[in-house]
Design an enzyme around this catalytic site. Sequence first.
Site, PDB file in Angstrom:
ATOM      1  N   GLY A 127       0.879  -1.240  -0.197  1.00 29.93           N
ATOM      2  CA  GLY A 127       0.104   0.046   0.004  1.00 29.93           C
ATOM      3  C   GLY A 127       0.838   1.439   0.040  1.00 29.93           C
ATOM      4  O   GLY A 127       0.032   2.298  -0.032  1.00 29.93           O
ATOM      5  N   GLY A 167       2.949   2.435  -2.233  1.00 32.30           N
ATOM      6  CA  GLY A 167       3.288   2.891  -3.519  1.00 32.30           C
ATOM      7  C   GLY A 167       2.510   4.244  -4.000  1.00 32.30           C
ATOM      8  O   GLY A 167       1.393   4.240  -3.577  1.00 32.30           O
ATOM      9  N   CYS A 202      -0.401   3.443  -6.008  1.00 38.58           N
ATOM     10  CA  CYS A 202      -1.270   2.456  -5.581  1.00 38.58           C
ATOM     11  C   CYS A 202      -2.470   2.814  -4.640  1.00 38.58           C
ATOM     12  O   CYS A 202      -2.283   3.883  -3.921  1.00 38.58           O
ATOM     13  CB  CYS A 202      -0.409   1.561  -4.409  1.00 38.58           C
ATOM     14  SG  CYS A 202      -1.118   0.572  -3.296  1.00 38.58           S
TER      15      CYS A 202
HETATM   16  P1  5GP Z   1       6.866   4.056  -5.476  1.00 38.77           P
HETATM   17  O1  5GP Z   1       8.196   3.866  -5.384  1.00 38.77           O
HETATM   18  O2  5GP Z   1       6.245   4.425  -6.627  1.00 38.77           O
HETATM   19  O3  5GP Z   1       6.102   4.844  -4.368  1.00 38.77           O
HETATM   20  O4  5GP Z   1       6.051   2.425  -5.513  1.00 38.77           O
HETATM   21  C1  5GP Z   1       6.652   1.450  -6.303  1.00 38.77           C
HETATM   22  C2  5GP Z   1       5.644   0.239  -5.942  1.00 38.77           C
HETATM   23  O5  5GP Z   1       4.301   0.207  -5.713  1.00 38.77           O
HETATM   24  C3  5GP Z   1       6.188  -1.026  -6.944  1.00 38.77           C
HETATM   25  O6  5GP Z   1       7.353  -1.478  -6.748  1.00 38.77           O
HETATM   26  C4  5GP Z   1       4.788  -1.989  -6.645  1.00 38.77           C
HETATM   27  O7  5GP Z   1       5.325  -2.619  -5.157  1.00 38.77           O
HETATM   28  C5  5GP Z   1       3.966  -0.988  -6.000  1.00 38.77           C
HETATM   29  N1  5GP Z   1       2.763  -0.857  -7.137  1.00 38.77           N
HETATM   30  C6  5GP Z   1       3.094  -0.601  -8.375  1.00 38.77           C
HETATM   31  N2  5GP Z   1       1.811  -0.551  -9.062  1.00 38.77           N
HETATM   32  C7  5GP Z   1       0.771  -0.948  -8.195  1.00 38.77           C
HETATM   33  C8  5GP Z   1      -0.512  -0.988  -8.205  1.00 38.77           C
HETATM   34  O8  5GP Z   1      -1.344  -0.802  -9.003  1.00 38.77           O
HETATM   35  N3  5GP Z   1      -1.044  -1.315  -7.172  1.00 38.77           N
HETATM   36  C9  5GP Z   1      -0.470  -1.521  -5.830  1.00 38.77           C
HETATM   37  N4  5GP Z   1      -1.203  -2.003  -5.030  1.00 38.77           N
HETATM   38  N5  5GP Z   1       0.805  -1.323  -5.841  1.00 38.77           N
HETATM   39  C10 5GP Z   1       1.446  -0.979  -6.902  1.00 38.77           C
END
Ligand code: 5GP
Length: 342
Positions: A174, A176, A179
């Site tokens: 959660g 991300g 996300c």
């Molecule tokens: P960020 O670095 O952009 O904050 O987070 C990246 C991570 O978000 C990814 O490696 C993956 O674990 C998660 N993530 C990517 N796409 C999605 C999505 O559509 N839903 C969810 N729940 N997590 C995502």
Amino acid sequence: MRIEREVKLDFKDVLIRPKRSTLTSRSEVNLNREFTFPHSKTKWKGIPIVASNMDGVGTLGMAKALSKQRIMTALHKFHTDDDYQKINKDFAFVTFGIREPDEARLRSLVKKKQTPKFICIDVANGYTQRFVDFVKLARNLAPDSVIMAGNVVTGEMTEQLILSGADIVKVGIGPGSVCITRTVTGVGYPQLSAVIECADAAHGLGGLVCSDGGCVTSGDVAKAFGAGADFVMLGSMMAGHTESDMPIIEKDGKKFIEFYGSSSSYAMDKHSGGKANYRASEGKVTHMPYKGDVASTVEEILGGVRSTCTYVGARRLKDLSKCTTFLRVTQQVNTSLNAYEA
Ligand code: 5GP
């Protein structure tokens, strides 16, 4: 129903306290780490940052650019086996889900003697028996590969995955940037606490953890390492670059690149012929301002983490966690819990 009352923290809830240090310059800080992975027994040396296996991030262009700096890329699931042959295999994870085609692909790679050196088994919810069984199967099929598996957020599941064959457990549900799991399902765990707790569990068994999601600044990356993460995975911070291998969109004289969640309806339309009726979208679609080549972003991130190390007297990234004292800087107001107490 039960309520856990211990306060759980996110990156934004803490700052790192500066400490006396004998370091005179950031250039003295060594960000390389050397690991011997517990199951595969493989040795690896590099900077333990991983570009996430998302569209526009885990691309061939990214793998080529980041491997020059000894940084890893988790290739997104939509690459072919031939694509993998085109990059430096010491710095690239091949990503698998846990469905039948994933198993068939892994079996075929093993049979062709093209077993990936680094395997990432990636599911949104790492709490299912099917996932644990897949990790065991992958370990049996690929005994010499480094296996990273996730995502989970608690110590007991981290232990379960390491005992099932994972070298690295990916931590984060959660946090991300694109996300929306926390909004759609109400499920999640503040990322800093998840990393602290999972790292403690993993390290007790000789395993490693990768903090995945929630970093928006180099300070957050430093906090993740300070919390005990051995690797830090980045999505949005690595998105929006030339290496995203996506078209640049011009809007009102400004340049953008698409960035979207892997579980967004948009991604499911693009890759799986649409979202199945029983599923809800758990990802957003955004237009990320175009940031140019990833090399300059990486320089900023590494410069920031080096600076953190000089503030706390850590000569090597390996020492950052030992040298870290977090200060809580936010107050969690829990008056809403009183309703349940009554
Ligand atoms: P960020 O670095 O952009 O904050 O987070 C990246 C991570 O978000 C990814 O490696 C993956 O674990 C998660 N993530 C990517 N796409 C999605 C999505 O559509 N839903 C969810 N729940 N997590 C995502």
